[in-house]
Design a protein around this motif. Structure first.
Motif: not given
Length: 148
Positions: A98-122
């Motif tokens: 939830d980009t509203e509840a977890e703004r710091a993480i959303a900012s870390r990944y530079s989320i500009q629009s939602i929904p956005t899917l991001a695949l993270i590995h390691k």
């Protein structure tokens, strides 16, 4: 990967790292610490408390749905994302942030629009896709991104 290789799987309930033989991933094992199922067939809720464990310490990729409750397309895609979890586990862990509840993480990944899917590995972002998608497209996009 040989049959004897093990993967580190993070428990969705207590974030304990579990070493699971690669050939046993489909057996849907349980956490050695809390006894919870390691895979539930549903996305987990990502928070500051559990994000880094799943994004950086797990040996399987993490597919994140960056969303917000006020976002119509996000709410529309939610059932498709849940259905994708049933098809992609145990090769991929799915989580909703939830980009509203977890703004710091959303900012870390530079989320500009939602929904956005991001695949993270390691801890590293390997693919990103903006916009709502149906289940089949989520599954196909993810499999292409992980090379499977």
């Amino acid at each position: 990967m040989t049959t004897g290789d093990a993967r580190i799987i993070i428990c969705p309930a207590c974030t304990t790292a579990n070493r699971v033989p690669a050939d046993k991933l489909v057996a849907k094992g349980k956490c050695g610490k809390c006894g919870s199922a390691l895979f539930t067939g549903a996305p987990l809720t990502l928070t500051t408390a559990n994000f880094d464990a799943h994004a950086a310490r797990s040996d399987i990729p993490l597919l994140i749905d960056f969303w917000a409750s006020w976002c119509g397309p996000c709410r529309q895609m939610a059932p498709a994302f849940t259905a994708a979890a049933q098809q992609l586990e145990p090769q991929v862990r799915l989580g909703k942030l939830d980009t509203e509840a977890e703004r710091a993480i959303a900012s870390r990944y530079s989320i500009q629009s939602i929904p956005t899917l991001a695949l993270i590995h390691k801890g590293r972002e390997v693919a990103r896709q903006a916009g709502a998608m149906p289940t089949g497209a989520i599954v196909a996009w993810t499999r292409r991104a992980i090379g499977g």
